[in-house]
Write a protein that holds these residues in place. Structure first.
Motif, PDB file in Angstrom:
ATOM      1  N   ARG A  60       1.424  -1.219   0.124  1.00 61.55           N
ATOM      2  CA  ARG A  60       0.050   0.112   0.219  1.00 61.55           C
ATOM      3  C   ARG A  60       0.858   1.439   0.186  1.00 61.55           C
ATOM      4  O   ARG A  60       0.307   1.992  -0.529  1.00 61.55           O
ATOM      5  CB  ARG A  60      -0.903  -0.250   0.925  1.00 61.55           C
ATOM      6  CG  ARG A  60      -2.209  -0.751   1.155  1.00 61.55           C
ATOM      7  CD  ARG A  60      -2.678  -0.530   2.152  1.00 61.55           C
ATOM      8  NE  ARG A  60      -2.592  -0.816   2.785  1.00 61.55           N
ATOM      9  CZ  ARG A  60      -3.305  -2.147   3.966  1.00 61.55           C
ATOM     10  NH1 ARG A  60      -3.362  -2.583   3.428  1.00 61.55           N
ATOM     11  NH2 ARG A  60      -2.426  -2.324   5.093  1.00 61.55           N
ATOM     12  N   GLN A  61       1.981   1.178   0.519  1.00 64.75           N
ATOM     13  CA  GLN A  61       3.349   2.579   0.429  1.00 64.75           C
ATOM     14  C   GLN A  61       3.947   2.745  -1.112  1.00 64.75           C
ATOM     15  O   GLN A  61       4.665   3.873  -1.281  1.00 64.75           O
ATOM     16  CB  GLN A  61       4.005   1.949   1.212  1.00 64.75           C
ATOM     17  CG  GLN A  61       3.615   1.677   3.149  1.00 64.75           C
ATOM     18  CD  GLN A  61       1.446   3.377   3.682  1.00 64.75           C
ATOM     19  OE1 GLN A  61       2.527   4.164   3.435  1.00 64.75           O
ATOM     20  NE2 GLN A  61       1.307   1.892   4.184  1.00 64.75           N
ATOM     21  N   LEU A  62       3.540   1.720  -1.768  1.00 64.20           N
ATOM     22  CA  LEU A  62       4.259   1.782  -2.675  1.00 64.20           C
ATOM     23  C   LEU A  62       3.443   2.571  -4.035  1.00 64.20           C
ATOM     24  O   LEU A  62       1.847   2.141  -4.167  1.00 64.20           O
ATOM     25  CB  LEU A  62       4.283   0.469  -4.265  1.00 64.20           C
ATOM     26  CG  LEU A  62       5.592  -0.140  -2.861  1.00 64.20           C
ATOM     27  CD1 LEU A  62       5.708  -2.034  -2.980  1.00 64.20           C
ATOM     28  CD2 LEU A  62       6.809   0.384  -3.513  1.00 64.20           C
ATOM     29  N   PRO A  63       2.803   3.403  -5.029  1.00 58.06           N
ATOM     30  CA  PRO A  63       2.715   3.608  -6.726  1.00 58.06           C
ATOM     31  C   PRO A  63       1.687   2.622  -7.060  1.00 58.06           C
ATOM     32  O   PRO A  63       2.931   1.672  -6.612  1.00 58.06           O
ATOM     33  CB  PRO A  63       3.811   4.292  -7.081  1.00 58.06           C
ATOM     34  CG  PRO A  63       4.966   4.076  -6.958  1.00 58.06           C
ATOM     35  CD  PRO A  63       5.100   3.466  -5.578  1.00 58.06           C
ATOM     36  N   GLY A  64       0.714   2.198  -7.904  1.00 61.46           N
ATOM     37  CA  GLY A  64       0.310   1.318  -8.549  1.00 61.46           C
ATOM     38  C   GLY A  64       1.389   1.189  -9.128  1.00 61.46           C
ATOM     39  O   GLY A  64       0.868   0.244  -9.893  1.00 61.46           O
ATOM     40  N   SER A  65       2.224   2.112  -9.966  1.00 60.38           N
ATOM     41  CA  SER A  65       3.087   1.982 -11.427  1.00 60.38           C
ATOM     42  C   SER A  65       3.914   0.922 -10.429  1.00 60.38           C
ATOM     43  O   SER A  65       4.878   0.451 -11.319  1.00 60.38           O
ATOM     44  CB  SER A  65       3.387   2.930 -12.037  1.00 60.38           C
ATOM     45  OG  SER A  65       3.662   3.608 -11.301  1.00 60.38           O
ATOM     46  N   ALA A  66       4.014   0.899  -9.688  1.00 55.61           N
ATOM     47  CA  ALA A  66       5.834  -0.321  -8.539  1.00 55.61           C
ATOM     48  C   ALA A  66       5.731  -1.546  -9.940  1.00 55.61           C
ATOM     49  O   ALA A  66       4.110  -1.535  -9.885  1.00 55.61           O
ATOM     50  CB  ALA A  66       5.593  -0.042  -8.039  1.00 55.61           C
ATOM     51  N   PRO A  67       6.487  -2.260 -10.285  1.00 51.96           N
ATOM     52  CA  PRO A  67       6.572  -3.573 -10.831  1.00 51.96           C
ATOM     53  C   PRO A  67       6.930  -4.672 -10.046  1.00 51.96           C
ATOM     54  O   PRO A  67       7.658  -5.065  -9.444  1.00 51.96           O
ATOM     55  CB  PRO A  67       7.991  -3.325 -11.696  1.00 51.96           C
ATOM     56  CG  PRO A  67       8.752  -2.495 -11.018  1.00 51.96           C
ATOM     57  CD  PRO A  67       8.362  -1.421 -10.376  1.00 51.96           C
ATOM     58  N   VAL A  68       5.631  -4.584  -8.996  1.00 52.81           N
ATOM     59  CA  VAL A  68       5.570  -6.005  -8.329  1.00 52.81           C
ATOM     60  C   VAL A  68       5.276  -7.362  -8.513  1.00 52.81           C
ATOM     61  O   VAL A  68       3.740  -7.232  -8.858  1.00 52.81           O
ATOM     62  CB  VAL A  68       5.019  -5.067  -6.747  1.00 52.81           C
ATOM     63  CG1 VAL A  68       4.719  -5.942  -5.799  1.00 52.81           C
ATOM     64  CG2 VAL A  68       5.673  -3.793  -6.493  1.00 52.81           C
ATOM     65  N   VAL A  69       4.673  -7.998  -8.105  1.00 54.39           N
ATOM     66  CA  VAL A  69       4.305  -9.381  -8.214  1.00 54.39           C
ATOM     67  C   VAL A  69       3.914 -10.162  -7.139  1.00 54.39           C
ATOM     68  O   VAL A  69       4.956 -10.459  -6.509  1.00 54.39           O
ATOM     69  CB  VAL A  69       5.334 -10.123  -9.132  1.00 54.39           C
ATOM     70  CG1 VAL A  69       4.972 -11.603  -9.683  1.00 54.39           C
ATOM     71  CG2 VAL A  69       5.721  -9.866 -10.951  1.00 54.39           C
ATOM     72  N   ARG A  70       2.966 -10.204  -6.761  1.00 58.18           N
ATOM     73  CA  ARG A  70       2.547 -11.106  -5.617  1.00 58.18           C
ATOM     74  C   ARG A  70       2.575 -11.686  -5.976  1.00 58.18           C
ATOM     75  O   ARG A  70       1.442 -12.450  -6.369  1.00 58.18           O
ATOM     76  CB  ARG A  70       1.628 -10.631  -4.779  1.00 58.18           C
ATOM     77  CG  ARG A  70       0.595 -10.667  -3.348  1.00 58.18           C
ATOM     78  CD  ARG A  70      -0.141 -10.063  -3.371  1.00 58.18           C
ATOM     79  NE  ARG A  70      -0.882 -10.793  -2.100  1.00 58.18           N
ATOM     80  CZ  ARG A  70      -1.434  -9.778  -1.187  1.00 58.18           C
ATOM     81  NH1 ARG A  70      -0.603  -8.461  -0.804  1.00 58.18           N
ATOM     82  NH2 ARG A  70      -1.668 -10.705  -0.393  1.00 58.18           N
ATOM     83  N   VAL A  71       2.660 -13.283  -4.952  1.00 54.74           N
ATOM     84  CA  VAL A  71       2.444 -14.865  -5.133  1.00 54.74           C
ATOM     85  C   VAL A  71       1.860 -15.589  -4.236  1.00 54.74           C
ATOM     86  O   VAL A  71       2.619 -15.750  -3.020  1.00 54.74           O
ATOM     87  CB  VAL A  71       3.950 -15.426  -5.595  1.00 54.74           C
ATOM     88  CG1 VAL A  71       2.995 -16.652  -5.726  1.00 54.74           C
ATOM     89  CG2 VAL A  71       4.167 -14.632  -7.143  1.00 54.74           C
ATOM     90  N   VAL A  72       0.552 -15.306  -3.667  1.00 54.77           N
ATOM     91  CA  VAL A  72      -0.097 -16.275  -2.694  1.00 54.77           C
ATOM     92  C   VAL A  72      -0.169 -17.749  -3.020  1.00 54.77           C
ATOM     93  O   VAL A  72      -0.958 -18.043  -4.078  1.00 54.77           O
ATOM     94  CB  VAL A  72      -1.647 -15.882  -1.944  1.00 54.77           C
ATOM     95  CG1 VAL A  72      -2.097 -16.865  -1.550  1.00 54.77           C
ATOM     96  CG2 VAL A  72      -1.283 -14.107  -2.160  1.00 54.77           C
ATOM     97  N   LYS A  73       0.522 -18.408  -2.535  1.00 54.28           N
ATOM     98  CA  LYS A  73       1.010 -20.246  -2.029  1.00 54.28           C
ATOM     99  C   LYS A  73      -0.526 -20.317  -0.762  1.00 54.28           C
ATOM    100  O   LYS A  73      -0.039 -20.035  -0.172  1.00 54.28           O
ATOM    101  CB  LYS A  73       1.518 -20.962  -2.275  1.00 54.28           C
ATOM    102  CG  LYS A  73       2.664 -20.551  -3.025  1.00 54.28           C
ATOM    103  CD  LYS A  73       2.075 -20.888  -4.607  1.00 54.28           C
ATOM    104  CE  LYS A  73       3.270 -20.953  -5.431  1.00 54.28           C
ATOM    105  NZ  LYS A  73       2.832 -21.807  -7.005  1.00 54.28           N
ATOM    106  N   PRO A  74      -1.593 -20.227  -1.346  1.00 52.16           N
ATOM    107  CA  PRO A  74      -3.321 -21.115  -0.087  1.00 52.16           C
ATOM    108  C   PRO A  74      -2.786 -21.983   1.160  1.00 52.16           C
ATOM    109  O   PRO A  74      -2.724 -21.324   2.251  1.00 52.16           O
ATOM    110  CB  PRO A  74      -4.177 -21.090  -1.217  1.00 52.16           C
ATOM    111  CG  PRO A  74      -4.064 -20.491  -2.251  1.00 52.16           C
ATOM    112  CD  PRO A  74      -2.260 -21.107  -2.635  1.00 52.16           C
ATOM    113  N   ASP A  75      -1.669 -22.933   0.416  1.00 48.60           N
ATOM    114  CA  ASP A  75      -1.137 -24.002   1.233  1.00 48.60           C
ATOM    115  C   ASP A  75      -0.125 -23.936   2.198  1.00 48.60           C
ATOM    116  O   ASP A  75      -0.152 -24.762   2.440  1.00 48.60           O
ATOM    117  CB  ASP A  75      -2.088 -25.014   0.536  1.00 48.60           C
ATOM    118  CG  ASP A  75      -3.181 -25.299   0.061  1.00 48.60           C
ATOM    119  OD1 ASP A  75      -4.549 -25.462   1.515  1.00 48.60           O
ATOM    120  OD2 ASP A  75      -3.205 -26.097  -1.047  1.00 48.60           O
TER     121      ASP A  75
END
Length: 272
Positions: free
Chosen positions: A231-246
């Motif tokens: 949330r502290q990063l601008p929307g244009s930041a090149p961020v990949v978020r990977v959630v592994k549910p288990d």
């Protein structure tokens, strides 16, 4: 209950046993033990024989280790019982990858006091020492750029270093603690008043390619901690978020890491 607590403490491997475990992991892959001396701390690293074909070096930064024995009893030595950061490094198929422990893990320095694995675990002194160790590793491995991979609290260290250095080409975290203010509030534990917070340095990472892997079942550092950081990063930041549910905090990152880190490198190359 008292008997169970005493028995649990009695079964805790001592620092020498924990160090031997890391040595055995490294030796099984023919990696060398390296000691990097900085102004105030000596840091332990493990790595293969230096190879110079590629200019980039991947450095894995360990988690907080055994900071606390119980919720109210600090550890006398933060060397990890289960060195997940080291296991991730050893699972990396890239030959130019090394492991870097945190100050006071595996090797003691005169400056090692419990504050440096408690409330000052991400302090300016710790970040400075880790940065100096990175400089030595770059020389040792003839590297010009770094890919930083941080596990758990090592993710905070990696992010803080990436925000201030000009040789980091990408940041990767695994179950990373990227907003320790959110984290301490979430668990209702003492704040890390002596530590820098990656969420406060997000502006320095706005253009940094980032991959953050989190476990949907992680009770130690929940996915909401990553959200507090992003949330502290601008929307244009090149961020990949990977959630592994288990996945949890430790399970099952090492087993799937060769595939995950290949995907990171493929995406990084495609974006260059």
């Amino acid at each position: 209950m008292v008997v169970l607590v005493i028995a649990s403490c009695a079964q805790l491997p001592d620092a020498a046993q924990r160090t031997l475990k890391a040595d055995q992991f490294a030796n099984s892959h023919h990696w060398q033990r390296i000691t990097l001396k900085t102004a105030h701390f000596a840091l332990r690293a493990y790595g293969p024989e230096p190879v110079s074909e590629r200019p980039s070096l991947t450095v894995y930064i360990e988690g907080d280790g055994l900071a606390w024995v119980t919720r109210s009893r600090p550890s006398a030595d933060p060397t990890p019982i289960q060195p997940i950061g080291l296991q991730l490094a050893l699972a990396d198929p890239e030959p130019k990858a090394v492991y870097l422990a945190r100050p006071c893990q595996y090797v003691k320095s005169p400056a090692c006091q419990p504050e440096y694995w408690l409330d000052k675990r991400f302090s300016p002194e710790i970040i400075e020492a880790t940065g100096a160790a990175l400089d030595e590793l770059k020389v040792r491995y003839s590297a010009t750029t770094l890919l930083l991979v941080g596990y758990s609290g090592g993710g905070a260290v990696a992010a803080l270093l990436a925000a201030e250095r000009d040789d980091v080409k990408a940041l990767v975290t695994v179950a990373g603690n990227l907003d320790h203010e959110f984290w301490t509030n979430y668990h209702q534990i003492s704040p890390l008043n002596g530590s820098l917070n990656p969420a406060d340095r997000a502006s320095g990472l706005a253009r940094m390619p980032q991959w953050h892997f989190v476990g949907g079942s992680d009770a130690v550092i929940p996915p909401e901690a990553l959200s507090a950081y992003t949330r502290q990063l601008p929307g244009s930041a090149p961020v990949v978020r990977v959630v592994k549910p288990d996945y949890g905090h430790q399970c099952c990152w090492v087993e799937s890491w060769p595939t995950l880190i290949r995907q990171v490198r493929d995406e990084l190359r495609a974006s260059e």
